[in-house]
Scaffold this motif. Structure first.
Motif, PDB file in Angstrom:
ATOM      1  N   VAL A   1       0.884  -1.160   0.000  1.00 20.88           N
ATOM      2  CA  VAL A   1       0.000   0.000   0.000  1.00 20.88           C
ATOM      3  C   VAL A   1       0.926   1.215   0.000  1.00 20.88           C
ATOM      4  N   ALA A   2       0.602   2.221  -0.791  1.00 20.56           N
ATOM      5  CA  ALA A   2       1.435   3.420  -0.891  1.00 20.56           C
ATOM      6  C   ALA A   2       0.752   4.600  -0.205  1.00 20.56           C
ATOM      7  N   ILE A   3       1.552   5.360   0.540  1.00 19.67           N
ATOM      8  CA  ILE A   3       1.062   6.531   1.278  1.00 19.67           C
ATOM      9  C   ILE A   3       1.969   7.710   0.955  1.00 19.67           C
ATOM     10  N   ILE A   4       1.372   8.869   0.730  1.00 17.35           N
ATOM     11  CA  ILE A   4       2.140  10.102   0.528  1.00 17.35           C
ATOM     12  C   ILE A   4       2.036  10.925   1.802  1.00 17.35           C
ATOM     13  N   ALA A   5       3.171  11.299   2.350  1.00 22.83           N
ATOM     14  CA  ALA A   5       3.236  12.047   3.605  1.00 22.83           C
ATOM     15  C   ALA A   5       3.502  13.525   3.346  1.00 22.83           C
ATOM     16  N   SER A   6       2.946  14.377   4.202  1.00 23.10           N
ATOM     17  CA  SER A   6       3.231  15.810   4.087  1.00 23.10           C
ATOM     18  C   SER A   6       4.538  16.160   4.793  1.00 23.10           C
ATOM     19  N   ASP A   7       4.881  15.414   5.839  1.00 22.12           N
ATOM     20  CA  ASP A   7       6.124  15.624   6.591  1.00 22.12           C
ATOM     21  C   ASP A   7       6.821  14.264   6.673  1.00 22.12           C
ATOM     22  N   TYR A   8       7.762  14.054   5.763  1.00 23.52           N
ATOM     23  CA  TYR A   8       8.388  12.738   5.624  1.00 23.52           C
ATOM     24  C   TYR A   8       9.019  12.252   6.928  1.00 23.52           C
ATOM     25  N   ALA A   9       9.783  13.085   7.592  1.00 23.98           N
ATOM     26  CA  ALA A   9      10.471  12.668   8.820  1.00 23.98           C
ATOM     27  C   ALA A   9       9.472  12.255   9.905  1.00 23.98           C
ATOM     28  N   ARG A  10       8.420  13.018  10.058  1.00 19.18           N
ATOM     29  CA  ARG A  10       7.413  12.704  11.068  1.00 19.18           C
ATOM     30  C   ARG A  10       6.707  11.385  10.749  1.00 19.18           C
TER      31      ARG A  10
END
Length: 130
Positions: free
Chosen positions: A10-19
């Motif tokens: 499953v693929a997820i796009i994050a707004s804050d990669y580190a978090r």
């Protein structure tokens, strides 16, 4: 046609990669398989594995649009994780400051479940199978 044999990822796009990386690795305990910075896209790609071998891909992109979720939008509703001891996982999440909805019982299967959210408010479910 051959039948599907399972979900690979499953693929997820994050707004804050580190978090989000911290959330999925440290808090949820997913294993890092690979991590790459894709220079042409200014984007990170993190491949994570769950104990059953299924995978989650975590991406970052510059300024991704917000995901509509409430009222419920058409499309993928939530991502559910199978757990054996729901109360233990809920206690761990709460100790990390993550709110979980009250535990409910699936009226059709009798299994217990709850919902919580990732750092981008993506709805996640814990579904007890033991």
């Amino acid at each position: 046609m051959k039948r599907l044999s399972g979900i690979h990822h499953v693929a997820i796009i994050a707004s804050d990669y580190a978090r989000s990386r911290d959330f999925y690795t440290r808090i949820l305990g997913l294993e890092v398989l690979a991590e790459h910075f894709r220079e042409p896209r200014q984007s990170w790609k993190l491949d994570l594995r769950l104990p059953d071998g299924s995978q989650l891909e975590l991406f970052s992109f510059p300024a991704p649009p917000k995901r509509p979720s409430r009222p419920e939008a058409c499309g993928l509703r939530h991502l559910a994780f199978r757990v054996e001891a729901l109360d233990d996982v809920v206690a761990h999440l709460q100790a990390e400051g993550i709110d979980c909805e009250p535990v409910r019982v699936d009226e059709y299967t009798g299994h217990r479940f709850t919902f919580f959210a990732d750092p981008d408010n993506l709805p996640l479910e814990l579904y007890e199978t033991a």
